[in-house]
Write a protein that holds these residues in place. Structure first.
Motif, PDB file in Angstrom:
ATOM      1  N   ILE A   1       0.873  -1.144  -0.045  1.00 28.09           N
ATOM      2  CA  ILE A   1       0.049   0.028  -0.071  1.00 28.09           C
ATOM      3  C   ILE A   1       1.010   1.296  -0.140  1.00 28.09           C
ATOM      4  CG2 ILE A   1      -1.716   1.286   1.232  1.00 28.09           C
ATOM      5  CD1 ILE A   1      -2.613  -1.297   2.496  1.00 28.09           C
TER       6      ILE A   1
ATOM      7  N   PRO B   1      -7.847   9.149  -0.662  1.00 26.10           N
ATOM      8  CA  PRO B   1      -9.161   8.446  -0.474  1.00 26.10           C
ATOM      9  C   PRO B   1     -10.159   8.838  -1.246  1.00 26.10           C
ATOM     10  CG  PRO B   1      -8.804   9.728   1.505  1.00 26.10           C
ATOM     11  CD  PRO B   1      -7.464   9.919   0.745  1.00 26.10           C
TER      12      PRO B   1
ATOM     13  N   LYS C   1      -9.067  -0.625  -6.182  1.00 28.96           N
ATOM     14  CA  LYS C   1      -8.484  -0.173  -5.133  1.00 28.96           C
ATOM     15  C   LYS C   1      -9.323  -0.336  -3.910  1.00 28.96           C
ATOM     16  CE  LYS C   1      -5.101   2.034  -3.167  1.00 28.96           C
ATOM     17  NZ  LYS C   1      -3.534   1.709  -3.366  1.00 28.96           N
TER      18      LYS C   1
ATOM     19  N   LEU D   1      -8.231  -3.029  -0.743  1.00 29.95           N
ATOM     20  CA  LEU D   1      -7.951  -2.583   0.620  1.00 29.95           C
ATOM     21  C   LEU D   1      -8.745  -3.377   1.417  1.00 29.95           C
ATOM     22  CD1 LEU D   1      -7.730   1.200  -0.008  1.00 29.95           C
ATOM     23  CD2 LEU D   1      -5.891  -0.342   0.617  1.00 29.95           C
TER      24      LEU D   1
ATOM     25  N   LEU E   1     -10.533  -1.751   9.921  1.00 26.64           N
ATOM     26  CA  LEU E   1      -9.922  -1.434   8.632  1.00 26.64           C
ATOM     27  C   LEU E   1      -9.621   0.047   8.644  1.00 26.64           C
ATOM     28  CD1 LEU E   1      -9.667  -2.301   5.647  1.00 26.64           C
ATOM     29  CD2 LEU E   1     -11.773  -1.817   5.403  1.00 26.64           C
TER      30      LEU E   1
ATOM     31  N   GLU F   1      -6.070   0.242   9.903  1.00 31.02           N
ATOM     32  CA  GLU F   1      -5.176  -0.420   8.939  1.00 31.02           C
ATOM     33  C   GLU F   1      -4.833   0.493   7.565  1.00 31.02           C
ATOM     34  OE1 GLU F   1      -4.594  -4.464   6.404  1.00 31.02           O
ATOM     35  OE2 GLU F   1      -6.204  -4.097   7.652  1.00 31.02           O
ATOM     36  N   ILE F   2      -5.765   1.349   7.209  1.00 37.57           N
ATOM     37  CA  ILE F   2      -5.433   1.777   5.892  1.00 37.57           C
ATOM     38  C   ILE F   2      -5.366   3.366   6.064  1.00 37.57           C
ATOM     39  CG2 ILE F   2      -6.727   0.265   4.686  1.00 37.57           C
ATOM     40  CD1 ILE F   2      -9.141   1.940   4.367  1.00 37.57           C
ATOM     41  N   SER F   3      -6.044   3.894   7.248  1.00 35.22           N
ATOM     42  CA  SER F   3      -5.760   5.463   7.345  1.00 35.22           C
ATOM     43  C   SER F   3      -4.209   6.055   7.408  1.00 35.22           C
ATOM     44  CB  SER F   3      -6.392   5.732   8.591  1.00 35.22           C
ATOM     45  OG  SER F   3      -6.067   5.463   9.835  1.00 35.22           O
TER      46      SER F   3
ATOM     47  N   TYR G   1      -2.001   5.579   5.549  1.00 31.79           N
ATOM     48  CA  TYR G   1      -1.678   5.811   4.223  1.00 31.79           C
ATOM     49  C   TYR G   1      -2.466   6.944   3.447  1.00 31.79           C
ATOM     50  CZ  TYR G   1       0.653   1.273   4.931  1.00 31.79           C
ATOM     51  OH  TYR G   1       1.321   0.026   5.397  1.00 31.79           O
TER      52      TYR G   1
END
Length: 289
Positions: free
Chosen positions: A69, A74, A81, A85, A121, A124-126, A128
């Motif tokens: 990632i 966003p 994508k 994710l 989730l 985990e992704i925030s 980035y």
């Protein structure tokens, strides 16, 4: 063909012997055990070390194959994508519906409120998420400390003479900075003063809103002297001395004046062919009836 299949007695004996040898070799290969009964001693420590190295290499290979990632905005998540994710189709659709209204996600909190993703989730992704600098580091708006008080309507006697106003006084008007105040003063110096605040429209970059704020605080109390002309008697050579009027427009004004048997008001100039209507407020300063 006979040359290939006609054999002598000696050749036939040789072929028969070869077939017997082949059958014998096959018999030995299938029915005799050539494996060794010796047991090789195995070093258990070396075997465990070997297995651990194989396991570590396998883990490295799996990590390399895993999804990487990179920082992303966003607001522009595509279906693929979002799926990669770990987002569901419903969560992706919520984001796309939100963006369709021309609105933007400006924080991780906004992203969660819009998409309804789970906390795990999001965590985990925030990290980035990458937003534009004007979102993450907005510059504070500069409000002139004098603006709130100086923006109140004033009567003519309370207004400042535009022909003597300083740069600091001009900068108290919301929308006027160092650049615009310098342009106003340079224009005043070039033409030796203003005739009217309508001349502010001649200064490049000033919007009608800003000009309106200037007029609310300033007025021309000491206008420079200019020569004015009677619109119904001015000659072509006199008309071309007026800003924004050239010989072609001057001739059109005179032709229209003859057809009308004289102008009744200054606004009739707007009916003249190729007349610069937007400059009427400036041109009328030099004319009278």
């Amino acid at each position: 063909m006979k040359s290939h299949f006609m054999f002598s007695k000696q050749k036939r004996s040789g072929i028969f012997l070869l077939v017997i040898l082949i059958i014998l070799a096959q018999y030995i290969y299938f029915f005799l055990d050539f494996s060794s009964n010796e047991i090789t001693n195995v070093n258990e420590d070396e075997l465990r070390l070997y297995k651990s190295e194989v396991d570590s290499l396998r883990k490295v290979a799996l990590d390399l194959k895993a999804l990487k990632i990179f920082p992303f905005n966003p607001n522009y998540i595509t279906d693929y994508k979002g799926y990669s994710l770990g987002m569901s189709n419903e969560e992706i659709d919520r984001l796309h519906q939100f963006r369709a209204t021309n609105k933007w996600v400006n924080s991780a909190k906004d992203f969660k409120n819009v998409t309804k993703v789970s906390d795990s989730l999001l965590a985990e992704i925030s990290p980035y998420f990458k937003f534009p600098d004007w979102v993450t580091n907005p510059k504070p708006k500069k409000y002139n400390k004098f603006y709130s008080s100086s923006s109140k309507p004033k009567i003519v006697t309370q207004k400042i003479d535009l022909n003597v106003a300083t740069a600091l006084q001009l900068q108290k008007v919301y929308g006027i900075g160092e650049g615009f105040s310098k342009r106003i003063i340079d224009y005043r110096y070039k033409y030796q003063g203003f005739v009217s605040t309508d001349e502010l429209s001649e200064i490049w970059g000033l919007t009608p809103e800003v000009i309106g704020r200037i007029k609310a605080q300033f007025v021309v109390k000491t206008p420079r002297k200019i020569k004015t002309y009677n619109l119904n008697t001015a000659t072509r050579d006199q008309l071309v001395t007026i800003p924004h009027i050239d010989y072609e427009i001057a001739n059109s004004i005179i032709e229209e004046r003859i057809l009308r048997d004289g102008f009744k008001n200054i606004e009739d100039l707007t009916k003249v062919e190729r007349f610069p209507i937007r400059k009427l407020q400036i041109i009328r300063l030099y004319l009278y009836l």
